[in-house]
Design an enzyme around this catalytic site. Structure first.
Site, short mmCIF file in Angstrom:
data_model
loop_
_atom_site.label_atom_id
_atom_site.label_comp_id
_atom_site.label_asym_id
_atom_site.label_seq_id
_atom_site.Cartn_x
_atom_site.Cartn_y
_atom_site.Cartn_z
N GLY A 268 0.94 -1.04 -0.15
CA GLY A 268 0.19 -0.21 -0.05
C GLY A 268 0.90 1.35 0.45
N HIS A 302 -1.33 6.30 8.60
CA HIS A 302 -0.11 5.24 8.87
C HIS A 302 1.10 5.50 8.47
CE1 HIS A 302 0.66 0.94 9.17
NE2 HIS A 302 2.09 1.49 8.56
N GLU A 303 1.48 5.77 6.85
CA GLU A 303 2.70 6.41 6.58
C GLU A 303 3.63 7.57 7.77
OE1 GLU A 303 4.21 4.01 5.05
OE2 GLU A 303 2.39 2.86 4.93
#
Length: 849
Positions: A268, A302-303
């Site tokens: 992703g 998230h990143e």
């Protein structure tokens, strides 16, 4: 080969021998389509007189110079490692090589856009693939600074971890320029990055909590850039920055933040420091579900969380990979819920991540959250539902255990104490013990160092008037993983009120042991629905008492709280997979209640489980009839859904996926040619491909129609969709052609390999896969040895004929396992394949009762 698979012992020995200060790396990307020139200068200290090795995978090492002395590459280089003997206390190593571009999404991936012929490059280094680009001590605890110099076509954009400098054109090479980046902060090699090509960019900025102006950039290739909704991505990025800087009490640790959408990406996204790469599927050229829109926001956050947890502070070794990923899973979910418009992110987490975790935790390959990682192969197969989803669920349990304020305070102290360093789990837990006042050693032993998922169910007795006279929570564990754990959970009381099932009371308690008496509920009126693990605090499968289950099934659509609905959906699916409930009953439950579900991810997940139940879990004699019924009902649901709604869109997508009858085919053909319409439903490019794939599964189109569709959409997306659709054609000959296209050659890029495997598995009648069972087992050991990890794993999992779900497939799989005891990582994947088939047979048997 042995040198490619670094062991933890070797990494520990090397860490004890060397300490790395800096890398200076020059890459010339103008040397052709196959290789690029890589020059690496490494400065490091070492134990005087010691020997070690540096990692490098390349086509050819041209020169090796250690402390001014030239070494013979033919002697010191074995293709994966360069041996370094007689080290000084202070050392300078220079390695010059021709490194190879890849088409596998590992190392430096090279992509040619079919739309305009432009070349795009991007790096993907996690876990051990920076060594494909430069010589490096490839392990996370040998951090250093990295200074990149890149020679590339002048028309290109070149991005790395440091801010992009003004390029200088080379007088001796017109049309080429050099980008000289400033050194990075101290980083692990796997989060460094190079992205290069004629990417287009839009820029912005934000002000960090410490007053610095942080430049922001969003990049995509030219032929996709018109679809990039950059303003929205910038908005989510700013919301994430503000949330994390406040909660972590630590300003963003790097100079800039670029987000780059790159082609043929395996995952992703990837948390390269200050230069995050994302899959291009997050650039929406056609309509996507709200579930996918929300997933993109969660991925963005998230990143961003990784900039602190992973990049600023990094694990010493990959056994703590889970902590990086689990923290980012938990942090991105709470940030999405509290800082963006996607306020039901925890419902999405329950429907998606928790389901993934429960599936993974019931496989024979399950492992503790803190896994034993002996070598790099162990790491590569450990990017799984335990590492991400169970770990994130366990962290949610830990937050409930210590309290949210104490948790964030402990995390903030952890960042301050360990900035730019490497840590182990105990470093975090010790800070949380200080801020919470709780001893977490016992919690860690039970939750992080043991495998398996518990099941919780209520035991309730009532008097004649419905008053609770006795209430307990019973906890069980799988026989192979018998750990009984402590849980912090809530019990919800739901009662019917005006046609809605609403929560009227909530009790938060600690559960421990095989039986936990809850005296505080005695004397209360038993509600219509009694829901344990309300708000989804605990990591456990839950069951409903008999009367609550009846109410839940009858009134599932009436439960006001979307998270409570998701818990009930999840409980029903768990019960089906465990053979406690007939798969046919689950099919009826979904078809009777999905029309009124409001949460997009719950719909998407539940419809995916519905198709699995119909194709794999109902008894084989009822399979065709069930698939037909599901297709009929999905089309009715699509026709009845609100015009232009997410629900309408999803029902059409899943109808196309499971269409099986001449009537279904006629409907799909009508949607494709415009003779069948639904109000406000546009058959855009990507939906048209899904409809064509539905026709292909039924043999209603052939290669000519697929070729014509590709000619009309000769893009990267179109090529992938065409590969998937060809592989979905239904005959044994079609399946053999798809199989051979992946196995006989390594020329296809990773995205085509992946989509071909998806189409290969897309069947209503699995009998066409039966002739390939022997061919599958004949190829997997060779593929594991000869192909890169990403491609090999796709072949081993994606070409396994799981839809057959037969005793014969079980026997063939077990025979291969018996004959191949010595390939642990490959055996794990094959064992997981086998477990899926064995579960399907058990569930089919239950359905036949």
């Amino acid at each position: 080969m042995p040198g490619e698979n670094l062991t933890r012992v070797e990494a520990q020995q090397r860490k004890a021998t060397v300490d790395v200060q800096s890398y200076t790396i020059a890459l010339d990307l103008t040397t052709g389509a196959e290789v690029f020139r890589s020059t690496t200068e490494v400065s490091f200290t070492a134990t005087a007189g010691a020997s070690t090795f540096i990692d490098h995978l390349s086509r050819a090492v041209l020169s090796v110079t250690l402390n001014g002395v030239e070494l013979d590459p033919a002697v010191v280089n074995d293709g994966t490692r360069i041996q370094l003997d007689g080290l000084a206390e202070r050392n300078t190593l220079v390695v010059v090589s021709d490194a190879e571009y890849t088409n596998t999404g590992e190392g430096l991936h090279r992509f040619v856009d079919p739309v305009d012929g432009e070349v795009y490059l991007y790096s993907q280094f996690e876990v051990p693939d920076s060594r494909r680009v430069f010589a490096v001590f490839e392990q996370p605890d040998l951090k250093a600074t990295f200074q990149f110099t890149v020679t590339a076509p002048s028309a290109w954009a070149v991005v790395s971890n440091s801010p992009t400098p003004t390029p200088e054109e080379l007088p001796a090479a017109p049309g080429s320029s050099v980008w000289t980046f400033a050194p990075t902060p101290v980083l692990s090699s796997y989060v460094t990055a190079i992205v290069a090509g004629p990417y287009e960019v839009t820029t912005s900025e934000l002000t960090s909590s410490d007053g610095r102006v942080i430049p922001l950039g969003i990049y995509a290739r030219k032929s996709l850039f018109e679809y990039l909704d950059a303003d929205y991505i910038f908005e989510k990025t700013r919301q994430g920055f503000a949330y994390y800087e406040e909660k972590f009490d630590f300003a963003y640790p790097f100079e800039k933040y670029d987000q780059l959408f790159v082609p043929e990406f395996n995952a992703g996204a990837m948390e390269n420091a200050g230069a995050v790469t994302f899959t291009e599927t997050y650039v929406f050229r056609s309509k996507v579900t709200d579930a996918v829109k929300e997933r993109r926001v969660v991925t963005i956050l998230h990143e961003l969380a990784h900039m602190w947890f992973g990049d600023l502070v990094t694990m010493k070794w990959w056994n703590d990979l889970w902590l990086n990923e689990s923290f980012a899973e938990w942090a991105s979910t709470i940030a999405t819920a509290e800082a963006t418009e996607w306020t039901e992110a925890w419902t999405t987490f329950q429907a998606m991540e928790k389901g993934w975790a429960y599936r993974q935790d019931q496989l024979p390959s399950t492992h503790p959250v803190v896994a034993t990682i002996n070598d790099l192969e162990d790491v590569l197969v450990n990017f799984d539902g335990i590492t991400y989803a169970k770990g994130g669920s366990v962290l949610k349990q830990l937050v409930a255990w210590v309290g949210i304020d104490a948790f964030f305070a402990g995390v903030a102290a952890y960042f301050k104490k360990n900035a730019y360093g490497n840590t182990e789990l105990t470093d975090l837990l010790s800070e949380l013990e200080v801020t919470s006042g709780r001893d977490l050693s016992g919690w860690s032993a039970l939750w992080l160092e043991t495998a398996g998922v518990n099941t919780l169910r209520p035991a309730v007795e009532t008097t004649g008037d419905g008053t609770i006279s006795s209430f307990s929570i019973l906890q069980t564990a799988a026989a192979d993983y018998p750990t009984i754990r402590p849980h912090r959970l809530a019990i919800g009381f739901y009662n019917l009120d005006g046609g809605k099932l609403v929560r009227t009371d909530r009790f938060e308690i600690d559960v421990n042991g095989e039986k936990t008496d809850v005296a505080s509920l005695v004397g209360l009126k038993k509600p219509d629905l009694l829901l344990i693990n309300d708000d989804d605090l605990a990591y456990a499968k839950v069951r409903l008492d008999e009367s609550s289950l009846a109410v839940a099934i009858e009134h599932l659509a009436d439960i006001e709280n979307p998270l409570a609905r998701a818990i009930v959906w999840g409980s029903a699916w768990d019960s089906t997979r465990d053979g406690e409930t007939a798969a046919s009953d689950y099919v009826r439950l979904v078809l009777g209640n999905i029309a009124t579900e409001t949460e997009s991810t719950t719909i998407r997940t539940t419809l995916g489980q519905l198709t699995t139940a119909a194709r794999l879990y109902v008894q084989p004699s009822a399979r065709a009839e069930t698939i037909t019924a599901v297709g009929d009902e999905l089309w009715k649901l699509a026709q009845a859904a609100e015009a232009g709604s997410d629900e309408q869109f999803q029902f059409v997508k899943f109808f196309a996926n499971i269409a099986s009858t001449p009537e279904h085919v006629a409907t799909l053909q009508g949607l494709r040619d415009g003779s069948v319409t639904l109000s406000e439903l546009e058959i855009d490019t990507d939906l048209a491909w899904e409809i064509l794939e539905g026709l292909a599964v039924n043999g209603a189109v052939g290669t000519a129609e697929i070729d014509a569709a590709l000619a009309a959409d000769n893009t990267s997306n179109g090529q992938q969709a065409a590969a998937r659709t060809r592989a979905a054609l239904p005959t044994a000959e079609d399946k053999r052609a798809a199989f051979d296209s992946l196995v006989a050659s390594d020329e296809l890029p990773n995205a085509i390999v992946r989509q071909t495997a998806v189409g290969f598995q897309h069947v209503n009648d699995p009998s066409a896969l039966a002739p390939l069972v022997d061919a599958y087992f004949a190829m997997i050991a060779t593929a594991w040895k000869d192909r890169t990890h990403s491609i090999a794993e796709t072949l081993v999992v994606g070409l396994y004929p799981a839809p057959l779900a037969s005793a014969e497939l079980v026997a063939a799989t077990q025979a291969w396992l018996d004959a191949n005891p010595d390939i642990p990582a490959l055996r794990r994947l094959v064992t997981e394949n086998l477990a899926g088939v064995e579960r399907a047979l058990l569930v089919q048997e239950r359905d036949a009762q």
